[in-house]
Design a protein around this motif. Structure first.
Motif, PDB file in Angstrom:
ATOM      1  N   HIS A 110     -65.634   1.141  24.361  1.00 15.28           N
ATOM      2  CA  HIS A 110     -64.660   2.163  24.383  1.00 15.28           C
ATOM      3  C   HIS A 110     -64.114   2.261  25.633  1.00 15.28           C
ATOM      4  O   HIS A 110     -65.025   2.241  26.599  1.00 15.28           O
ATOM      5  CB  HIS A 110     -65.112   3.747  24.123  1.00 15.28           C
ATOM      6  CG  HIS A 110     -64.299   4.614  24.383  1.00 15.28           C
ATOM      7  ND1 HIS A 110     -63.116   4.972  23.698  1.00 15.28           N
ATOM      8  CD2 HIS A 110     -64.229   5.812  25.300  1.00 15.28           C
ATOM      9  CE1 HIS A 110     -62.320   5.981  24.193  1.00 15.28           C
ATOM     10  NE2 HIS A 110     -63.347   6.524  25.277  1.00 15.28           N
ATOM     11  N   ARG A 111     -62.757   2.129  25.763  1.00 12.26           N
ATOM     12  CA  ARG A 111     -62.131   2.314  27.179  1.00 12.26           C
ATOM     13  C   ARG A 111     -61.577   3.577  27.333  1.00 12.26           C
ATOM     14  O   ARG A 111     -60.676   4.213  26.468  1.00 12.26           O
ATOM     15  CB  ARG A 111     -61.014   1.330  27.248  1.00 12.26           C
ATOM     16  CG  ARG A 111     -61.354  -0.220  27.506  1.00 12.26           C
ATOM     17  CD  ARG A 111     -60.289  -1.184  27.072  1.00 12.26           C
ATOM     18  NE  ARG A 111     -60.575  -2.582  27.564  1.00 12.26           N
ATOM     19  CZ  ARG A 111     -59.767  -3.539  27.086  1.00 12.26           C
ATOM     20  NH1 ARG A 111     -58.575  -3.461  26.668  1.00 12.26           N
ATOM     21  NH2 ARG A 111     -60.248  -4.776  27.361  1.00 12.26           N
ATOM     22  N   GLY A 128     -57.458   4.584  22.254  1.00  8.64           N
ATOM     23  CA  GLY A 128     -57.878   4.767  20.996  1.00  8.64           C
ATOM     24  C   GLY A 128     -59.242   5.387  20.787  1.00  8.64           C
ATOM     25  O   GLY A 128     -60.041   4.887  21.638  1.00  8.64           O
ATOM     26  N   PHE A 129     -59.734   5.735  19.873  1.00  4.09           N
ATOM     27  CA  PHE A 129     -61.096   6.025  19.475  1.00  4.09           C
ATOM     28  C   PHE A 129     -61.551   5.554  17.938  1.00  4.09           C
ATOM     29  O   PHE A 129     -60.973   5.636  17.046  1.00  4.09           O
ATOM     30  CB  PHE A 129     -61.340   7.449  19.684  1.00  4.09           C
ATOM     31  CG  PHE A 129     -60.770   8.134  20.893  1.00  4.09           C
ATOM     32  CD1 PHE A 129     -61.761   8.643  21.809  1.00  4.09           C
ATOM     33  CD2 PHE A 129     -59.533   8.549  21.154  1.00  4.09           C
ATOM     34  CE1 PHE A 129     -61.391   9.012  22.941  1.00  4.09           C
ATOM     35  CE2 PHE A 129     -58.995   9.136  22.259  1.00  4.09           C
ATOM     36  CZ  PHE A 129     -60.116   9.287  23.345  1.00  4.09           C
ATOM     37  N   GLY A 140     -70.026   6.805  17.844  1.00  4.09           N
ATOM     38  CA  GLY A 140     -68.641   6.898  18.558  1.00  4.09           C
ATOM     39  C   GLY A 140     -68.815   7.071  20.055  1.00  4.09           C
ATOM     40  O   GLY A 140     -69.723   8.081  20.402  1.00  4.09           O
ATOM     41  N   MET A 141     -68.023   6.957  20.809  1.00  8.59           N
ATOM     42  CA  MET A 141     -68.302   7.030  22.394  1.00  8.59           C
ATOM     43  C   MET A 141     -66.840   7.762  23.121  1.00  8.59           C
ATOM     44  O   MET A 141     -66.007   7.434  22.824  1.00  8.59           O
ATOM     45  CB  MET A 141     -68.692   5.734  23.139  1.00  8.59           C
ATOM     46  CG  MET A 141     -69.959   5.051  22.632  1.00  8.59           C
ATOM     47  SD  MET A 141     -70.259   3.542  23.530  1.00  8.59           S
ATOM     48  CE  MET A 141     -68.920   2.488  23.327  1.00  8.59           C
ATOM     49  N   LEU A 142     -67.299   8.731  23.994  1.00  5.88           N
ATOM     50  CA  LEU A 142     -66.397   9.244  24.691  1.00  5.88           C
ATOM     51  C   LEU A 142     -66.609   9.142  26.354  1.00  5.88           C
ATOM     52  O   LEU A 142     -68.116   9.028  26.416  1.00  5.88           O
ATOM     53  CB  LEU A 142     -66.260  10.758  24.628  1.00  5.88           C
ATOM     54  CG  LEU A 142     -66.139  11.190  23.248  1.00  5.88           C
ATOM     55  CD1 LEU A 142     -66.111  12.825  23.075  1.00  5.88           C
ATOM     56  CD2 LEU A 142     -64.639  10.825  22.653  1.00  5.88           C
ATOM     57  N   ILE A 143     -65.830   9.016  27.184  1.00  5.76           N
ATOM     58  CA  ILE A 143     -65.894   8.894  28.770  1.00  5.76           C
ATOM     59  C   ILE A 143     -65.311   9.913  29.593  1.00  5.76           C
ATOM     60  O   ILE A 143     -64.422  10.118  29.251  1.00  5.76           O
ATOM     61  CB  ILE A 143     -65.617   7.312  29.180  1.00  5.76           C
ATOM     62  CG1 ILE A 143     -66.105   6.278  28.313  1.00  5.76           C
ATOM     63  CG2 ILE A 143     -65.746   7.401  30.707  1.00  5.76           C
ATOM     64  CD1 ILE A 143     -65.717   5.018  28.615  1.00  5.76           C
ATOM     65  N   ALA A 153     -62.927  13.791  20.355  1.00  8.57           N
ATOM     66  CA  ALA A 153     -64.110  13.795  19.542  1.00  8.57           C
ATOM     67  C   ALA A 153     -63.866  14.026  17.748  1.00  8.57           C
ATOM     68  O   ALA A 153     -64.558  13.387  16.945  1.00  8.57           O
ATOM     69  CB  ALA A 153     -64.911  14.965  19.809  1.00  8.57           C
ATOM     70  N   ARG A 154     -62.882  14.635  17.592  1.00  9.87           N
ATOM     71  CA  ARG A 154     -62.529  15.003  16.344  1.00  9.87           C
ATOM     72  C   ARG A 154     -62.152  13.581  15.807  1.00  9.87           C
ATOM     73  O   ARG A 154     -62.343  13.218  14.493  1.00  9.87           O
ATOM     74  CB  ARG A 154     -61.464  15.856  15.902  1.00  9.87           C
ATOM     75  CG  ARG A 154     -60.755  16.234  14.678  1.00  9.87           C
ATOM     76  CD  ARG A 154     -61.701  16.371  13.591  1.00  9.87           C
ATOM     77  NE  ARG A 154     -62.792  17.697  14.053  1.00  9.87           N
ATOM     78  CZ  ARG A 154     -62.332  18.978  13.885  1.00  9.87           C
ATOM     79  NH1 ARG A 154     -61.399  19.196  13.202  1.00  9.87           N
ATOM     80  NH2 ARG A 154     -63.244  19.757  13.961  1.00  9.87           N
ATOM     81  N   ALA A 155     -61.336  12.578  16.430  1.00 14.56           N
ATOM     82  CA  ALA A 155     -60.977  11.319  15.738  1.00 14.56           C
ATOM     83  C   ALA A 155     -62.353  10.544  15.437  1.00 14.56           C
ATOM     84  O   ALA A 155     -62.051   9.814  14.489  1.00 14.56           O
ATOM     85  CB  ALA A 155     -60.053  10.397  16.836  1.00 14.56           C
ATOM     86  N   LEU A 156     -63.148  10.678  16.334  1.00 12.80           N
ATOM     87  CA  LEU A 156     -64.409   9.961  16.016  1.00 12.80           C
ATOM     88  C   LEU A 156     -65.070  10.512  14.669  1.00 12.80           C
ATOM     89  O   LEU A 156     -65.708   9.715  13.831  1.00 12.80           O
ATOM     90  CB  LEU A 156     -65.567   9.954  17.317  1.00 12.80           C
ATOM     91  CG  LEU A 156     -64.745   9.127  18.464  1.00 12.80           C
ATOM     92  CD1 LEU A 156     -65.825   9.427  19.616  1.00 12.80           C
ATOM     93  CD2 LEU A 156     -64.635   7.560  18.204  1.00 12.80           C
ATOM     94  N   ALA A 157     -65.428  11.795  14.570  1.00 15.20           N
ATOM     95  CA  ALA A 157     -65.808  12.350  13.407  1.00 15.20           C
ATOM     96  C   ALA A 157     -65.170  12.056  12.007  1.00 15.20           C
ATOM     97  O   ALA A 157     -65.377  11.697  11.231  1.00 15.20           O
ATOM     98  CB  ALA A 157     -66.016  13.995  13.694  1.00 15.20           C
ATOM     99  N   VAL A 158     -63.785  12.094  12.219  1.00 13.00           N
ATOM    100  CA  VAL A 158     -62.978  11.649  11.057  1.00 13.00           C
ATOM    101  C   VAL A 158     -63.316  10.238  10.742  1.00 13.00           C
ATOM    102  O   VAL A 158     -63.396   9.760   9.660  1.00 13.00           O
ATOM    103  CB  VAL A 158     -61.501  11.928  11.227  1.00 13.00           C
ATOM    104  CG1 VAL A 158     -60.647  11.295  10.137  1.00 13.00           C
ATOM    105  CG2 VAL A 158     -61.248  13.601  11.427  1.00 13.00           C
ATOM    106  N   ASP A 159     -63.599   9.421  11.799  1.00 16.79           N
ATOM    107  CA  ASP A 159     -63.844   8.002  11.680  1.00 16.79           C
ATOM    108  C   ASP A 159     -65.373   7.954  11.084  1.00 16.79           C
ATOM    109  O   ASP A 159     -65.879   6.667  10.877  1.00 16.79           O
ATOM    110  CB  ASP A 159     -63.500   7.003  12.678  1.00 16.79           C
ATOM    111  CG  ASP A 159     -63.495   5.726  12.388  1.00 16.79           C
ATOM    112  OD1 ASP A 159     -63.023   4.957  11.188  1.00 16.79           O
ATOM    113  OD2 ASP A 159     -63.563   4.785  13.293  1.00 16.79           O
ATOM    114  N   GLY A 160     -65.851   8.796  10.877  1.00 18.00           N
ATOM    115  CA  GLY A 160     -67.415   8.829  10.285  1.00 18.00           C
ATOM    116  C   GLY A 160     -68.708   8.943  11.295  1.00 18.00           C
ATOM    117  O   GLY A 160     -69.748   8.974  10.896  1.00 18.00           O
ATOM    118  N   ALA A 161     -68.354   9.151  12.424  1.00 18.84           N
ATOM    119  CA  ALA A 161     -69.316   9.268  13.434  1.00 18.84           C
ATOM    120  C   ALA A 161     -70.059  10.378  13.232  1.00 18.84           C
ATOM    121  O   ALA A 161     -69.457  11.507  13.001  1.00 18.84           O
ATOM    122  CB  ALA A 161     -68.824   9.222  15.083  1.00 18.84           C
TER     123      ALA A 161
END
Length: 272
Positions: A110-111, A128-129, A140-143, A153-161
């Motif tokens: 993740h950048r 992107g996430f 999923g990762m956040l910085i 965070a929602r984008a990661l959860a929607v992607d199944g994280a």
């Protein structure tokens, strides 16, 4: 069940020292049975020393993804899932990046997308996430500043994280520093964002952070593991250490979503 560990610790410009500290933390986490270890942002090379004017002479060392120091973390990880941050070199650009690895190699990258004032002078922004599969589940990762934005965070959860690793180099308030760290505005927000991002997405969140000082910045620590109901399962407060919680990720997430499933009950067409 998996033991998830989040680190609060100090890292700086000396890459060999940082690697030694990473090795020690991985050894301690392994001894305590952790299957996943989340190290802070900038664990290799340290963070910026000045957010107002990050001059080129004070920047962290930039490392390619195949740099020997990065490869050493992969080797040290072995069977463990390890997330860590570093300054990534990609041609003429630098990114504030995080990798998630095991001994088999890189699982995800993740950048950092969202940049506080000043950071854009040192780093290019990510775009992107995305979540990715690991031996402990989909992650999923956040910085840092990414966690301030619910959409990230929602984008990661929607992607199944089901697990979000939130790696930070999060300092005390620069403009309004409190006499005690516990009273600092940024200390309060750091905890608030961690709990809100976990609860609103009904995921497990492992939040790491730097400690100590670098240049004009003083870092908060406050590493923690948060359950999908927003409850803090383990934490370090402001001191260096490792917060470890044993979690049945799939079961905890399923329980949290049994009656009120936030992802399934969204209304994207109404959001504009």
């Amino acid at each position: 069940m998996v033991r998830i560990a989040a680190v609060a610790g100090a890292f700086g410009r000396d890459l060999d020292f940082d690697l030694q500290r990473v090795a020690t933390l991985i050894e301690h986490a392994r001894r305590d049975g952790a299957g996943m270890l989340v190290l802070p942002d900038a664990a290799l090379g340290g963070y910026l020393a000045d957010l107002r004017n990050p001059g080129p002479e004070s920047l962290p060392p930039a490392l390619a993804v195949d740099d020997a120091h990065v490869r050493e973390v992969v080797t040290l990880a072995a069977e463990m899932v390890v997330c860590f941050g570093f300054c990534e070199a990609d041609g003429d650009r630098r990114y504030n990046s995080a990798l998630c690895v095991t001994g088999d190699g890189v699982l995800g990258r993740h950048r950092k997308v969202h940049q506080p004032a000043g950071e854009s002078m040192a780093y290019a922004a990510g775009d992107g996430f995305a979540a990715f599969d690991t031996p402990v589940g989909r992650v999923g990762m956040l910085i840092d500043y990414d966690k301030t934005f619910p959409e990230a965070a929602r984008a990661l959860a929607v992607d199944g994280a089901e697990v979000i690793a939130a790696l930070s180099a999060w300092p005390t308030s620069i403009t309004n520093r409190a006499p005690r760290m516990a009273q600092d505005r940024q200390a309060r927000l750091f905890d608030l964002y961690d709990q809100a991002r976990a609860a609103e997405n009904q995921v497990v969140l492992a939040s790491s952070n730097l400690t100590g000082s670098l240049g004009g910045l003083r870092f908060l620590g406050q590493a923690k593991v948060v359950g999908p109901g927003g409850d803090i399962l383990a934490r370090t407060w402001s001191k260096a250490g490792i917060a470890i919680a044993e979690v049945d990720v799939a079961a905890e997430v399923a329980t949290a979503r049994r009656v009120l499933n936030h992802l399934a009950e969204r209304k994207p067409e109404a959001y504009g």
